[in-house]
Design a protein around this motif. Structure first.
Motif, PDB file in Angstrom:
ATOM      1  N   ILE A  78       0.839  -1.205   0.000  1.00 15.10           N
ATOM      2  CA  ILE A  78       0.000   0.000   0.000  1.00 15.10           C
ATOM      3  C   ILE A  78       0.872   1.254   0.000  1.00 15.10           C
ATOM      4  N   ALA A  79       1.864   1.274   0.896  1.00  8.39           N
ATOM      5  CA  ALA A  79       2.742   2.449   1.000  1.00  8.39           C
ATOM      6  C   ALA A  79       3.493   2.700  -0.310  1.00  8.39           C
ATOM      7  N   SER A  80       3.945   1.620  -0.953  1.00  7.18           N
ATOM      8  CA  SER A  80       4.694   1.763  -2.215  1.00  7.18           C
ATOM      9  C   SER A  80       3.823   2.363  -3.310  1.00  7.18           C
ATOM     10  N   ARG A  81       2.591   1.870  -3.406  1.00  7.96           N
ATOM     11  CA  ARG A  81       1.697   2.373  -4.455  1.00  7.96           C
ATOM     12  C   ARG A  81       1.301   3.829  -4.206  1.00  7.96           C
ATOM     13  N   ILE A  82       1.040   4.173  -2.934  1.00 10.75           N
ATOM     14  CA  ILE A  82       0.693   5.563  -2.611  1.00 10.75           C
ATOM     15  C   ILE A  82       1.880   6.479  -2.915  1.00 10.75           C
ATOM     16  N   ALA A  83       3.082   6.038  -2.526  1.00 11.55           N
ATOM     17  CA  ALA A  83       4.284   6.828  -2.805  1.00 11.55           C
ATOM     18  C   ALA A  83       4.485   6.998  -4.307  1.00 11.55           C
ATOM     19  N   GLU A  84       4.166   5.940  -5.057  1.00 15.75           N
ATOM     20  CA  GLU A  84       4.299   6.001  -6.521  1.00 15.75           C
ATOM     21  C   GLU A  84       3.362   7.056  -7.102  1.00 15.75           C
ATOM     22  N   MET A  85       2.114   7.080  -6.614  1.00 15.93           N
ATOM     23  CA  MET A  85       1.152   8.061  -7.112  1.00 15.93           C
ATOM     24  C   MET A  85       1.579   9.483  -6.746  1.00 15.93           C
ATOM     25  N   SER A 233      -3.346   7.813 -18.876  1.00 13.10           N
ATOM     26  CA  SER A 233      -3.186   8.173 -17.465  1.00 13.10           C
ATOM     27  C   SER A 233      -4.310   7.589 -16.620  1.00 13.10           C
ATOM     28  N   ILE A 234      -5.530   7.631 -17.147  1.00 13.92           N
ATOM     29  CA  ILE A 234      -6.683   7.099 -16.409  1.00 13.92           C
ATOM     30  C   ILE A 234      -6.504   5.611 -16.139  1.00 13.92           C
ATOM     31  N   LEU A 235      -6.059   4.865 -17.130  1.00 10.47           N
ATOM     32  CA  LEU A 235      -5.868   3.418 -16.949  1.00 10.47           C
ATOM     33  C   LEU A 235      -4.737   3.137 -15.954  1.00 10.47           C
ATOM     34  N   SER A 236      -3.666   3.913 -16.032  1.00  8.27           N
ATOM     35  CA  SER A 236      -2.543   3.715 -15.107  1.00  8.27           C
ATOM     36  C   SER A 236      -2.962   4.019 -13.668  1.00  8.27           C
ATOM     37  N   ILE A 237      -3.703   5.111 -13.490  1.00  5.47           N
ATOM     38  CA  ILE A 237      -4.166   5.474 -12.150  1.00  5.47           C
ATOM     39  C   ILE A 237      -5.129   4.425 -11.622  1.00  5.47           C
ATOM     40  N   ALA A 238      -6.015   3.936 -12.487  1.00  7.43           N
ATOM     41  CA  ALA A 238      -6.984   2.906 -12.069  1.00  7.43           C
ATOM     42  C   ALA A 238      -6.279   1.653 -11.575  1.00  7.43           C
ATOM     43  N   MET A 239      -5.227   1.248 -12.274  1.00  9.96           N
ATOM     44  CA  MET A 239      -4.484   0.054 -11.872  1.00  9.96           C
ATOM     45  C   MET A 239      -3.763   0.281 -10.539  1.00  9.96           C
ATOM     46  N   THR A 240      -3.163   1.460 -10.377  1.00 12.72           N
ATOM     47  CA  THR A 240      -2.457   1.765  -9.134  1.00 12.72           C
ATOM     48  C   THR A 240      -3.413   1.815  -7.954  1.00 12.72           C
ATOM     49  N   VAL A 241      -4.569   2.459  -8.145  1.00 16.64           N
ATOM     50  CA  VAL A 241      -5.582   2.510  -7.079  1.00 16.64           C
ATOM     51  C   VAL A 241      -6.072   1.096  -6.753  1.00 16.64           C
ATOM     52  N   GLY A 242      -6.193   0.265  -7.784  1.00 17.07           N
ATOM     53  CA  GLY A 242      -6.586  -1.124  -7.560  1.00 17.07           C
ATOM     54  C   GLY A 242      -5.565  -1.872  -6.719  1.00 17.07           C
ATOM     55  N   MET A 243      -4.283  -1.620  -6.943  1.00 21.94           N
ATOM     56  CA  MET A 243      -3.228  -2.250  -6.142  1.00 21.94           C
ATOM     57  C   MET A 243      -3.318  -1.817  -4.682  1.00 21.94           C
ATOM     58  N   ILE A 249      -7.210  -5.042   1.282  1.00 21.37           N
ATOM     59  CA  ILE A 249      -7.955  -6.297   1.462  1.00 21.37           C
ATOM     60  C   ILE A 249      -7.092  -7.347   2.144  1.00 21.37           C
ATOM     61  N   THR A 250      -5.866  -7.541   1.643  1.00 25.23           N
ATOM     62  CA  THR A 250      -4.991  -8.562   2.239  1.00 25.23           C
ATOM     63  C   THR A 250      -4.543  -8.165   3.639  1.00 25.23           C
ATOM     64  N   SER A 251      -4.417  -6.863   3.895  1.00 29.23           N
ATOM     65  CA  SER A 251      -4.032  -6.418   5.232  1.00 29.23           C
ATOM     66  C   SER A 251      -5.135  -6.668   6.245  1.00 29.23           C
ATOM     67  N   VAL A 298      -9.557  -3.758 -11.352  1.00 27.27           N
ATOM     68  CA  VAL A 298      -9.685  -5.145 -10.867  1.00 27.27           C
ATOM     69  C   VAL A 298      -8.363  -5.884 -11.030  1.00 27.27           C
ATOM     70  N   ILE A 299      -7.670  -5.667 -12.154  1.00 23.72           N
ATOM     71  CA  ILE A 299      -6.382  -6.326 -12.384  1.00 23.72           C
ATOM     72  C   ILE A 299      -5.376  -5.893 -11.330  1.00 23.72           C
ATOM     73  N   GLY A 300      -5.291  -4.588 -11.062  1.00 23.58           N
ATOM     74  CA  GLY A 300      -4.382  -4.096 -10.030  1.00 23.58           C
ATOM     75  C   GLY A 300      -4.714  -4.679  -8.672  1.00 23.58           C
ATOM     76  N   ASN A 301      -5.999  -4.735  -8.346  1.00 24.56           N
ATOM     77  CA  ASN A 301      -6.451  -5.321  -7.088  1.00 24.56           C
ATOM     78  C   ASN A 301      -6.023  -6.775  -6.973  1.00 24.56           C
ATOM     79  N   ALA A 302      -6.263  -7.531  -8.055  1.00 23.36           N
ATOM     80  CA  ALA A 302      -5.981  -8.966  -8.040  1.00 23.36           C
ATOM     81  C   ALA A 302      -4.480  -9.255  -8.009  1.00 23.36           C
ATOM     82  N   ILE A 303      -3.681  -8.421  -8.676  1.00 22.05           N
ATOM     83  CA  ILE A 303      -2.227  -8.630  -8.673  1.00 22.05           C
ATOM     84  C   ILE A 303      -1.683  -8.569  -7.252  1.00 22.05           C
ATOM     85  N   THR A 304      -2.124  -7.578  -6.471  1.00 23.53           N
ATOM     86  CA  THR A 304      -1.660  -7.467  -5.085  1.00 23.53           C
ATOM     87  C   THR A 304      -2.166  -8.626  -4.240  1.00 23.53           C
ATOM     88  N   ILE A 305      -3.434  -9.006  -4.432  1.00 24.27           N
ATOM     89  CA  ILE A 305      -4.003 -10.113  -3.659  1.00 24.27           C
ATOM     90  C   ILE A 305      -3.221 -11.401  -3.898  1.00 24.27           C
TER      91      ILE A 305
END
Length: 381
Positions: A78-85, A233-243, A249-251, A298-305
């Motif tokens: 979570i911290a890595s993805r937020i820092a990335e954004m 940009s929209i697709l990249s942000i969507a994937m990052t937010v999904g991660m 979820i896993t936390s 959904v892909i970003g979400n599932a990759i992290t899960i």
């Protein structure tokens, strides 16, 4: 990494990467930066990262108990993805206000700051036995040395020409032999633990299949969705937010199901969502872009899960004295799969639409998942 102080490796790697970035900014500031410099700096920075990645993997179990590894890795994700954004959002503003060199120097400062923080980190002592031979089956060789064993008398180099004084440093040949024996121990650890091998191969295969997702995304947005930089940009942000969502979820609930359930469920979701990326191009107007963004979320979400439990299991199942080697070999396997997948996608893209490639890759991801559902040992993870 298994030989040296893990904390020192992370600190040195951070300082090294910071120095490379700072030097890049300095050369750019004085107008001396040439294209060939960037190739050299990229190799140097990646080399430092090659040390820091397995060291950081080895470091986590020394900070957290096994019961908290999954939650800790989730929070790190979570911290890595937020820092990335934040970094992506701040970069343009920093460059516009202060210039490219200043942006690079600020980037370098983050590496130096991280190295300082790491110097204060307190690690618990290694709980593993002194010899790795007690935790890893012996290698089939007449004289298998343990990576932590002391140098025997026969390994000491005697210099007859130095007034009968003994040079306690081992010979170059012995150092090479010891290195290869230690590396073989890493391969042996992965090979003989079928669950670690399965997790590593599964991660590499998914990386191979997902490589086209990144490599061909610009073409997908331009030719299939008929959008421009904003759509990308929209697709990249969507994937990052999904991660970030997957990390939450896993936390929160990751410890309730088995790790294998999270891994297989996450990969199954990645495969289905990737295959469904062939649908948005068939929609009219902005609806296609919105649908693609939802699928990327959904892909970003599932990759992290899926990825967080894999990392956590490798940390749990690998003896502490082997984590550096197992982590390095696993990273090498996963990273090697990505350019292969990208190269294959680039060749296929000459005659097949990107949407079709995404659909094929999604179906391909589902194949090992369906087989692993029947693998009882893996399901018990």
């Amino acid at each position: 990494v298994d030989r040296w102080s893990i904390k020192k490796v992370v600190i040195i790697a951070g300082i090294g990467r910071g120095t490379v970035v700072f030097t890049t900014g300095l050369l750019y500031f004085y107008g001396l930066l040439e294209p060939w410099h960037l190739f050299v700096f990229a190799v140097l920075s990646s080399s430092f990262e090659a040390f820091s990645s397995p060291a950081e993997m080895s470091l986590v179990p020394k900070v957290l108990p096994k019961a908290l590894l999954l939650k800790g890795n989730s929070i790190t994700s979570i911290a890595s993805r937020i820092a990335e954004m934040i970094g992506l959002g701040a970069a343009g503003t920093i460059i516009a206000w202060f210039g490219t060199s200043t942006a690079l120097w600020i980037d370098a400062a983050t590496f130096f700051t991280a190295a300082i923080f790491m110097s204060f980190l307190s690690l618990r002592k290694n709980q593993q036995p002194a010899s790795l031979e007690q935790t890893v089956p012996a290698i089939d060789s007449p004289s298998s040395e343990s990576s932590t064993a002391a140098i025997s008398e026969s390994d000491i180099h005697i210099n007859a020409k130095s007034d009968s004084k003994t040079d306690l440093a081992p010979s170059n040949r012995q150092l090479v032999r010891t290195y290869w024996n230690e590396l073989k121990e890493g391969f042996s650890c992965i090979k003989q633990n079928t669950l670690i091998l399965t997790a590593a191969l599964l991660a590499a295969f998914v990386n191979f299949c997902l490589a086209p997702l990144e490599v061909l995304m610009t073409i997908y947005v331009k030719d299939s969705l008929h959008s421009g930089p904003t759509g990308l940009s929209i697709l990249s942000i969507a994937m990052t937010v999904g991660m970030i969502g997957g990390g939450l979820i896993t936390s929160k609930w990751g410890s309730i199901p088995r790790k294998s359930t999270l891994i297989l469920g996450g990969i199954l979701l990645v495969g289905v969502s990737c295959a469904m990326l062939s649908i948005p191009p068939l929609m009219v107007g902005v609806h296609g872009l919105i649908s693609a963004a939802m699928l990327m979320f959904v892909i970003g979400n599932a990759i992290t899960i899926a990825s967080v439990p894999i990392s956590s299991y490798l940390m749990e199942a690998t003896p502490e004295g082997m984590l550096g080697r197992v982590g390095s070999l696993t990273n090498m396997l996963c990273l090697s799969a990505m350019p292969l997948g990208g190269a294959m996608a680039g060749a296929i893209a000459e005659g097949v639409s990107v949407a079709t490639i995404y659909s094929l890759m999604g179906v391909l991801i589902l194949l090992p998942t369906s087989l692993l559902f029947r693998y009882k040992s893996f399901r018990r993870i």
